[in-house]
Enzyme design. Sequence first.
Site, PDB file in Angstrom:
ATOM      1  N   HIS A  29      -0.050 -78.857  71.452  1.00 58.40           N
ATOM      2  CA  HIS A  29      -0.208 -77.741  72.404  1.00 58.40           C
ATOM      3  C   HIS A  29       0.868 -76.680  72.188  1.00 58.40           C
ATOM      4  CE1 HIS A  29      -2.681 -80.833  74.498  1.00 58.40           C
ATOM      5  NE2 HIS A  29      -3.426 -79.775  74.702  1.00 58.40           N
ATOM      6  N   ASP A  48      -2.565 -72.606  77.761  1.00 62.63           N
ATOM      7  CA  ASP A  48      -1.713 -73.811  77.659  1.00 62.63           C
ATOM      8  C   ASP A  48      -0.230 -73.464  77.706  1.00 62.63           C
ATOM      9  OD1 ASP A  48      -3.278 -76.134  77.655  1.00 62.63           O
ATOM     10  OD2 ASP A  48      -3.817 -75.930  75.542  1.00 62.63           O
ATOM     11  N   PHE A  89       2.099 -72.872  69.891  1.00 59.68           N
ATOM     12  CA  PHE A  89       1.613 -71.492  69.729  1.00 59.68           C
ATOM     13  C   PHE A  89       0.442 -71.403  68.738  1.00 59.68           C
ATOM     14  CE2 PHE A  89       2.086 -67.285  67.568  1.00 59.68           C
ATOM     15  CZ  PHE A  89       1.589 -66.515  68.616  1.00 59.68           C
ATOM     16  N   GLN A 124     -12.698 -89.286  66.947  1.00 56.73           N
ATOM     17  CA  GLN A 124     -13.573 -88.125  66.794  1.00 56.73           C
ATOM     18  C   GLN A 124     -15.038 -88.420  67.066  1.00 56.73           C
ATOM     19  OE1 GLN A 124     -11.136 -86.548  67.386  1.00 56.73           O
ATOM     20  NE2 GLN A 124     -11.664 -84.695  66.295  1.00 56.73           N
ATOM     21  N   HIS A 132      -1.918 -73.574  68.417  1.00 54.10           N
ATOM     22  CA  HIS A 132      -3.120 -73.918  69.188  1.00 54.10           C
ATOM     23  C   HIS A 132      -3.548 -72.718  70.027  1.00 54.10           C
ATOM     24  CE1 HIS A 132      -5.952 -75.995  71.765  1.00 54.10           C
ATOM     25  NE2 HIS A 132      -5.219 -75.750  72.835  1.00 54.10           N
ATOM     26  N   ASP A 141     -11.366 -73.719  73.530  1.00 52.25           N
ATOM     27  CA  ASP A 141     -10.249 -74.653  73.675  1.00 52.25           C
ATOM     28  C   ASP A 141     -10.424 -75.911  72.826  1.00 52.25           C
ATOM     29  OD1 ASP A 141      -7.949 -75.803  74.636  1.00 52.25           O
ATOM     30  OD2 ASP A 141      -8.817 -76.444  76.545  1.00 52.25           O
TER      31      ASP A 141
HETATM   32  P1  5GP Z   1      -6.222 -78.721  76.268  1.00 48.56           P
HETATM   33  O1  5GP Z   1      -5.243 -79.766  76.632  1.00 48.56           O
HETATM   34  O2  5GP Z   1      -6.070 -78.281  74.849  1.00 48.56           O
HETATM   35  O3  5GP Z   1      -6.299 -77.541  77.176  1.00 48.56           O
HETATM   36  O4  5GP Z   1      -7.629 -79.423  76.518  1.00 48.56           O
HETATM   37  C1  5GP Z   1      -8.373 -80.024  75.579  1.00 48.56           C
HETATM   38  C2  5GP Z   1      -8.239 -81.523  75.578  1.00 48.56           C
HETATM   39  O5  5GP Z   1      -9.394 -82.007  74.923  1.00 48.56           O
HETATM   40  C3  5GP Z   1      -7.063 -82.014  74.738  1.00 48.56           C
HETATM   41  O6  5GP Z   1      -5.906 -82.223  75.459  1.00 48.56           O
HETATM   42  C4  5GP Z   1      -7.608 -83.322  74.183  1.00 48.56           C
HETATM   43  O7  5GP Z   1      -7.439 -84.361  75.097  1.00 48.56           O
HETATM   44  C5  5GP Z   1      -9.075 -83.053  74.046  1.00 48.56           C
HETATM   45  N1  5GP Z   1      -9.413 -82.651  72.682  1.00 48.56           N
HETATM   46  C6  5GP Z   1      -9.472 -81.410  72.161  1.00 48.56           C
HETATM   47  N2  5GP Z   1      -9.843 -81.436  70.870  1.00 48.56           N
HETATM   48  C7  5GP Z   1     -10.026 -82.735  70.552  1.00 48.56           C
HETATM   49  C8  5GP Z   1     -10.421 -83.430  69.373  1.00 48.56           C
HETATM   50  O8  5GP Z   1     -10.688 -82.857  68.315  1.00 48.56           O
HETATM   51  N3  5GP Z   1     -10.503 -84.786  69.453  1.00 48.56           N
HETATM   52  C9  5GP Z   1     -10.241 -85.471  70.585  1.00 48.56           C
HETATM   53  N4  5GP Z   1     -10.354 -86.805  70.556  1.00 48.56           N
HETATM   54  N5  5GP Z   1      -9.869 -84.859  71.713  1.00 48.56           N
HETATM   55  C10 5GP Z   1      -9.760 -83.509  71.708  1.00 48.56           C
HETATM   56 MN    MN Z   2      -5.853 -76.070  74.960  1.00 47.52          MN
END
Ligand code: 5GP
Ligand code: MN
Length: 497
Positions: A243, A284, A245, A444, A247, A393
């Site tokens: 999380h 974020d 920059f 995944q 991202h 996101d």
């Molecule tokens: P963020 O925390 O980025 O705002 O919310 C997205 C959340 O979705 C992440 O914290 C993570 O838990 C989940 N996430 C996002 N991308 C992926 C990914 O490619 N694989 C998995 N397993 N979780 C993801």
């Molecule tokens: Mn995010």
Amino acid sequence: MTTKIIHFKVNGKLETAEFGSDVSAADVKDLFRAAAEAEPHHILKMYNREGTVVKISPRLEANSRESYYRLEVVASDLQGVATASDLDNMEHRLHHLESRVLQDVGTTPDIMSELKSHVESFRRKLESVEHLSWIGLFKDDGDQHLAKSPPKPRTPQLNVQEERQQVRRKFLNISSLQVTEEVRELLKTPIFDNWQWEEAEMLVLLQVMFTNLDFLTAFHIELEVLQNFLFEVYCHYNNIPFHNFQHCFCVTQMMYGLIWLTDLRNKLGRTDLFIMLTSALCHDLDHPGYNNVYQINAQTDLALRYNDISPLENHHCAVAFGILAKPECNILKNLSSEQYKHIRGGMIKCILATDMAQHNEILNRFRSIQSAFDFSNKEHKEVLMKIMVKVSDISNEARPMAVAAPWLDCLLQEFFNQSDREKQKGLPVSPFMDRDKVSKPSSQTSFIRFVLLPLFSELSKLFPCLEQHILEPVGRALEYYSVMEKASRDEEATTKP
Ligand code: 5GP
Ligand code: MN
């Protein structure tokens, strides 16, 4: 099928690569990555004979043995090359000397001020040249390509403040240069490769996004204020595995791409687009690297402040408006109070919508209105905006494999850090974060099946063109990870006694 022969030099050796016209971009990248013996986190750059960066893609121009490309792993250290880090050293020593002289004499002698200004002017020159080839920028005055120089390695001796100021100087130095048409076009697509750019360059690209959507004119934003705002946003992302920059940049760039692909400029108002892009940018801010479940279980300050209700998302949003409260960063300062209220309300809704705990509720709401979607209906628009921010996101897997794969490593690293800490503190551990239980494919396949495909396919119903741009790549990623998952299951079965 025609084949293409590429001659290139890597690690001092002249090599030849051959690939067919039907090869994928990911395969081409992998091929050169293997040739350079690069690790997944390394960044590769290819230079032509003029020293200009060329894109590593299936469209790479064939060349002769004499006009070979140069392939470099740019993340490696640069020994023996004069770089900005030498300059940092020089500045540091000069500063030290100046304080000694000040102690002894009481004033800074002219010769010392002169020396300081020489060093400063040298820094300006070095930084402007250093960035031109690296970013693929060309000076406005004529088509003179400036000499290429490799990027600066991270300088561990610098503290965070100094490093940020360096990024700020570089950003301002290169911000007046024109980004090439090729980069501008790539920026509008999900195939954009974030790993090729460093922080100051990403700040320039964010400036391009705000400018190209006409936000500066529409909201009377002065360029300097936008630059201050973007720089503060950069400063408020933490140096953590996922999380960070980068991202923030990816999510904003995906939003920008989606806006162009879906032609939203002709479907929504400028204010709505502004809310979506700015929410993506801020969504974020100051993420500590531990999720809401941790915040609540560990009873952190954030959980206490926000009564366990989306503590992180509330915090990201509060930090965003904290930045906007500084007049020199306030890109909303020339708006009427009505407009300000509307944008603030919109951003709060969009940022709070990124809490994955709200995922099903928001997706179901979107499902229920999708078939009769009306772009003039206020509530419909609000749901769509939340969906757009959510899609951006979690869109890493919609990117080419070579771009997406390192992101998964970053995510798992952050997950494992959290679960290690939870174990250490005796807190509940989320199984999907546990290094003893999770593997890349297992992580995944379920995330793609149960989260990404349902969400992306719903949005693709409203915008069928997105099928090809985000739905299909995610489908391919699922296939890839399913094969991997099966292979590791088979292997387990054969190795078990
Ligand atoms: P963020 O925390 O980025 O705002 O919310 C997205 C959340 O979705 C992440 O914290 C993570 O838990 C989940 N996430 C996002 N991308 C992926 C990914 O490619 N694989 C998995 N397993 N979780 C993801
Ligand atoms: Mn995010």
